[in-house]
Design a protein around this motif. Structure first.
Motif, short mmCIF file in Angstrom:
data_model
loop_
_atom_site.label_atom_id
_atom_site.label_comp_id
_atom_site.label_asym_id
_atom_site.label_seq_id
_atom_site.Cartn_x
_atom_site.Cartn_y
_atom_site.Cartn_z
N PRO A 126 0.91 -8.76 1.93
CA PRO A 126 0.52 -7.66 2.83
C PRO A 126 1.00 -7.87 4.27
N HIS A 152 3.69 -5.54 6.29
CA HIS A 152 3.43 -4.92 7.60
C HIS A 152 4.53 -5.27 8.60
N GLU A 157 0.32 3.69 1.50
CA GLU A 157 -0.53 4.28 2.53
C GLU A 157 -0.90 3.28 3.62
N VAL A 158 -1.05 2.01 3.25
CA VAL A 158 -1.49 1.04 4.25
C VAL A 158 -0.34 0.58 5.15
N ARG A 168 2.34 2.91 6.07
CA ARG A 168 3.13 4.12 6.26
C ARG A 168 4.10 3.97 7.42
#
Length: 217
Positions: free
Chosen positions: A108, A112, A142-143, A145
């Motif tokens: 994750p 990002h 979605e996390v 975008r």
């Protein structure tokens, strides 16, 4: 194609097997063959890259995407220096960035970081006239975008009944061209008709067939 013609960049979302990577490869091949005008994309240099490959390097050191592209293609065996070519192409606004698989970056934090790098790179390069397509599965997108002016999110729709029939017809025709005997061609036609009959009678099978990869299988 219409969406890509009218926007600086696309986020192309789709379920596994929807054809995202296939479309990127189609664009790369057509542009490499000099058919950009026929696509409404002008004469652009296609730069196709799996984002997981870039992310693996980004996890170790901060490398600008434009530099990584040159290093990546150089590592494939190109003997001529590519850094100057890619930098000149981007400066002239003649690049078509085809960046595949944002969702394939599992970590994750790294995803990002990659997303931030992509937004920054897109924001700068689209001002020069370069175009982008970035693909991802909807799950997990979605996390991270990618929000930037000129970057449009769109989703690959499932095949409808008419498109499924067209796919089967054209797939069978292509297979028939590879056949060497009349018997093989007759078998292909019989299998086509049998599959279309099954699809017409079985709703669960129709749902599977709405995904191009599953329909191919």
């Amino acid at each position: 194609l219409t969406l890509l013609q009218n926007n600086a960049g696309l986020i192309l979302l789709g379920v596994p097997g929807a054809g995202k990577t296939t479309w990127l490869k189609f664009l790369a091949l057509q542009l490499a063959r000099g058919h950009g005008d026929a696509l409404g994309l002008e004469d652009r240099l296609p730069l196709l890259l799996s984002l997981s490959t870039y992310a693996a390097t980004l996890a170790e050191k901060d490398v600008p995407l434009s530099q990584f592209l040159a290093d990546f293609y150089q590592s494939l065996g190109f003997t001529l220096p590519l850094d100057g070519l890619i930098q000149t192409t981007l400066a002239q606004g003649k690049g078509q960035l085809l960046l595949d698989g944002l969702d394939e970056v599992a970590d994750p934090d790294l995803r990002h970081l990659l997303s931030n790098r992509l937004v920054d790179f897109f924001t700068i390069q689209q001002q020069q006239g370069n175009k982008f397509v970035i693909t991802s599965r909807p799950a997990g997108y979605e996390v991270v975008r990618l929000l930037a002016d000129g970057l449009l999110e769109c989703t690959v729709a499932p095949l409808d009944t008419a498109q499924i029939n067209q796919f089967v017809q054209q797939w069978t025709a292509a297979f028939g061209q590879q056949s060497t005997t009349e018997s093989q061609r007759e078998t292909a036609v019989a299998q086509r008709d049998h599959l279309l009959t099954l699809l017409a009678e079985n709703k669960a099978l129709q749902e599977l067939a709405s995904v191009p990869l599953l329909l191919t299988i």
